[in-house]
Write a protein that holds these residues in place. Sequence first.
Motif, mmCIF file in Angstrom:
data_model
loop_
_atom_site.group_PDB
_atom_site.id
_atom_site.type_symbol
_atom_site.label_atom_id
_atom_site.label_comp_id
_atom_site.label_asym_id
_atom_site.label_seq_id
_atom_site.Cartn_x
_atom_site.Cartn_y
_atom_site.Cartn_z
ATOM 1 N N LEU A 115 1.007 -1.203 0.119
ATOM 2 C CA LEU A 115 0.027 0.061 0.017
ATOM 3 C C LEU A 115 0.998 1.143 -0.030
ATOM 4 O O LEU A 115 1.819 0.982 0.544
ATOM 5 C CB LEU A 115 -0.883 0.037 1.244
ATOM 6 N N ASN A 116 0.153 2.209 -0.714
ATOM 7 C CA ASN A 116 1.267 3.522 -0.922
ATOM 8 C C ASN A 116 2.479 3.197 -1.613
ATOM 9 O O ASN A 116 3.537 3.554 -1.123
ATOM 10 C CB ASN A 116 1.369 4.310 0.386
ATOM 11 N N TYR A 117 2.524 2.484 -2.492
ATOM 12 C CA TYR A 117 3.659 1.979 -3.028
ATOM 13 C C TYR A 117 4.641 2.824 -3.603
ATOM 14 O O TYR A 117 4.308 3.763 -4.209
ATOM 15 C CB TYR A 117 3.153 0.949 -4.412
ATOM 16 N N SER A 118 5.833 2.527 -3.527
ATOM 17 C CA SER A 118 6.921 3.459 -3.915
ATOM 18 C C SER A 118 6.767 5.068 -3.241
ATOM 19 O O SER A 118 7.101 5.874 -3.961
ATOM 20 C CB SER A 118 7.090 3.622 -5.348
ATOM 21 N N GLY A 119 6.126 4.949 -2.138
ATOM 22 C CA GLY A 119 5.936 6.348 -1.298
ATOM 23 C C GLY A 119 4.857 7.167 -2.068
ATOM 24 O O GLY A 119 4.776 8.117 -1.700
ATOM 25 N N THR A 120 4.011 6.546 -3.068
ATOM 26 C CA THR A 120 3.053 7.242 -3.618
ATOM 27 C C THR A 120 1.660 6.927 -2.939
ATOM 28 O O THR A 120 1.199 6.038 -3.013
ATOM 29 C CB THR A 120 3.012 6.916 -5.167
ATOM 30 N N THR A 121 0.941 8.014 -2.442
ATOM 31 C CA THR A 121 -0.286 8.037 -1.863
ATOM 32 C C THR A 121 -1.180 7.489 -2.405
ATOM 33 O O THR A 121 -1.500 7.811 -3.759
ATOM 34 C CB THR A 121 -0.668 9.395 -1.238
ATOM 35 N N GLY A 122 -1.935 6.394 -2.159
ATOM 36 C CA GLY A 122 -3.007 5.715 -2.998
ATOM 37 C C GLY A 122 -2.666 4.670 -3.860
ATOM 38 O O GLY A 122 -3.293 3.912 -4.277
ATOM 39 N N ASP A 123 -1.218 4.367 -4.193
ATOM 40 C CA ASP A 123 -0.989 3.475 -5.098
ATOM 41 C C ASP A 123 -0.753 2.289 -4.626
ATOM 42 O O ASP A 123 -0.440 2.099 -3.329
ATOM 43 C CB ASP A 123 0.424 4.064 -5.706
ATOM 44 N N ILE A 124 -1.179 0.932 -5.226
ATOM 45 C CA ILE A 124 -1.157 -0.326 -4.713
ATOM 46 C C ILE A 124 -0.418 -1.108 -5.685
ATOM 47 O O ILE A 124 -0.566 -1.001 -6.832
ATOM 48 C CB ILE A 124 -2.661 -0.853 -4.453
ATOM 49 N N HIS A 125 0.291 -2.091 -5.040
ATOM 50 C CA HIS A 125 1.154 -2.892 -5.933
ATOM 51 C C HIS A 125 0.540 -4.613 -5.415
ATOM 52 O O HIS A 125 0.624 -4.659 -4.334
ATOM 53 C CB HIS A 125 2.721 -2.824 -5.738
ATOM 54 N N ILE A 126 -0.033 -5.352 -6.693
ATOM 55 C CA ILE A 126 -0.217 -6.615 -6.450
ATOM 56 C C ILE A 126 0.726 -7.416 -7.049
ATOM 57 O O ILE A 126 1.039 -7.295 -8.252
ATOM 58 C CB ILE A 126 -1.569 -6.974 -6.942
ATOM 59 N N GLU A 127 1.405 -8.520 -6.282
ATOM 60 C CA GLU A 127 2.276 -9.460 -6.968
ATOM 61 C C GLU A 127 2.031 -10.675 -6.687
ATOM 62 O O GLU A 127 1.988 -11.323 -5.510
ATOM 63 C CB GLU A 127 4.006 -8.921 -6.648
ATOM 64 N N LEU A 128 1.929 -11.720 -7.584
ATOM 65 C CA LEU A 128 1.809 -13.268 -7.320
ATOM 66 C C LEU A 128 2.788 -13.813 -8.006
ATOM 67 O O LEU A 128 3.045 -13.610 -9.225
ATOM 68 C CB LEU A 128 0.379 -13.573 -7.814
ATOM 69 N N ASP A 129 3.826 -14.601 -7.009
ATOM 70 C CA ASP A 129 4.900 -15.112 -7.670
ATOM 71 C C ASP A 129 4.569 -16.537 -8.677
ATOM 72 O O ASP A 129 3.268 -16.872 -8.572
ATOM 73 C CB ASP A 129 6.067 -15.696 -6.439
ATOM 74 N N SER A 130 5.605 -16.754 -9.495
ATOM 75 C CA SER A 130 5.270 -17.892 -10.401
ATOM 76 C C SER A 130 4.943 -19.276 -9.767
ATOM 77 O O SER A 130 4.473 -20.030 -10.197
ATOM 78 C CB SER A 130 6.448 -17.824 -11.411
ATOM 79 N N THR A 131 5.752 -19.398 -8.461
ATOM 80 C CA THR A 131 5.692 -20.869 -7.919
ATOM 81 C C THR A 131 4.203 -20.905 -7.278
ATOM 82 O O THR A 131 3.346 -21.859 -7.555
ATOM 83 C CB THR A 131 6.674 -20.999 -6.515
ATOM 84 N N THR A 132 3.573 -19.739 -6.829
ATOM 85 C CA THR A 132 2.396 -19.806 -6.156
ATOM 86 C C THR A 132 1.152 -19.960 -7.468
ATOM 87 O O THR A 132 0.364 -20.792 -7.313
ATOM 88 C CB THR A 132 1.993 -18.641 -5.443
ATOM 89 N N SER A 133 1.514 -19.088 -8.436
ATOM 90 C CA SER A 133 0.662 -19.235 -9.521
ATOM 91 C C SER A 133 0.624 -20.497 -10.426
ATOM 92 O O SER A 133 -0.406 -20.737 -10.759
ATOM 93 C CB SER A 133 0.679 -17.976 -10.511
ATOM 94 N N SER A 134 1.881 -21.162 -10.323
ATOM 95 C CA SER A 134 1.853 -22.475 -11.023
ATOM 96 C C SER A 134 1.048 -23.533 -10.381
ATOM 97 O O SER A 134 0.441 -24.541 -10.945
ATOM 98 C CB SER A 134 3.296 -22.798 -11.134
ATOM 99 N N ASN A 135 0.559 -23.430 -9.097
ATOM 100 C CA ASN A 135 -0.269 -24.311 -8.249
ATOM 101 C C ASN A 135 -1.801 -23.969 -8.378
ATOM 102 O O ASN A 135 -2.627 -24.612 -7.819
ATOM 103 C CB ASN A 135 0.247 -24.455 -7.000
ATOM 104 N N ILE A 136 -2.106 -22.827 -8.990
ATOM 105 C CA ILE A 136 -3.556 -22.414 -9.063
ATOM 106 C C ILE A 136 -4.063 -23.243 -10.365
ATOM 107 O O ILE A 136 -3.230 -22.973 -11.548
ATOM 108 C CB ILE A 136 -3.660 -21.047 -9.237
ATOM 109 N N PRO A 137 -5.235 -23.929 -10.466
ATOM 110 C CA PRO A 137 -5.437 -24.595 -11.481
ATOM 111 C C PRO A 137 -6.134 -23.602 -12.770
ATOM 112 O O PRO A 137 -6.390 -22.557 -12.300
ATOM 113 C CB PRO A 137 -6.673 -25.471 -11.159
#
Length: 147
Positions: free
Chosen positions: A89-111
């Motif tokens: 939240l407040n990604y890179s110090g910018t008010t209101g910016d949101i960063h979502i990241e899902l790694d490849s290992t986790t996504s590989s196990n989502i059907p």
Amino acid sequence: MAIDLSNYDIKFFQGDTFKLDFSYTTSADVGINLANYTASMQIRRSAHSADLLAELNENYPSGAFGRGSTGSDFSSGSGITGGTGGLVLNYSGTTGDIHIELDSTTSSNIPAGKHSYDLQLVNDSTDVHDTILRGRMTIEESTTKIN
């Protein structure tokens, strides 16, 4: 111009690293300070499913949890950390910016398939819960398999 992301469908390939950055703003396009908020994102087979396929929280870079190599759906708080991921939240110090990241290992196990997700913010001072992003998450099976 402000864009309503409250219903936003996502599509990506199984096993890919997924990243999404956006700004959470007022109707006047002013960033909302998220310093006193907690965030959680959950991915389920459907909005009615009791178990999760993946869960993200603010413990970035270890805030992404999934089914692991066993491939079993899981309850909130009991998933396996796959790699770099989570919410900022407040990604890179910018008010209101949101960063979502899902790694490849986790996504590989989502059907592969169409699933439901949402992102909720909780105001730590008032305990008000707001779902700010939701929709379908379509996971396409990848043709290329890299070990």
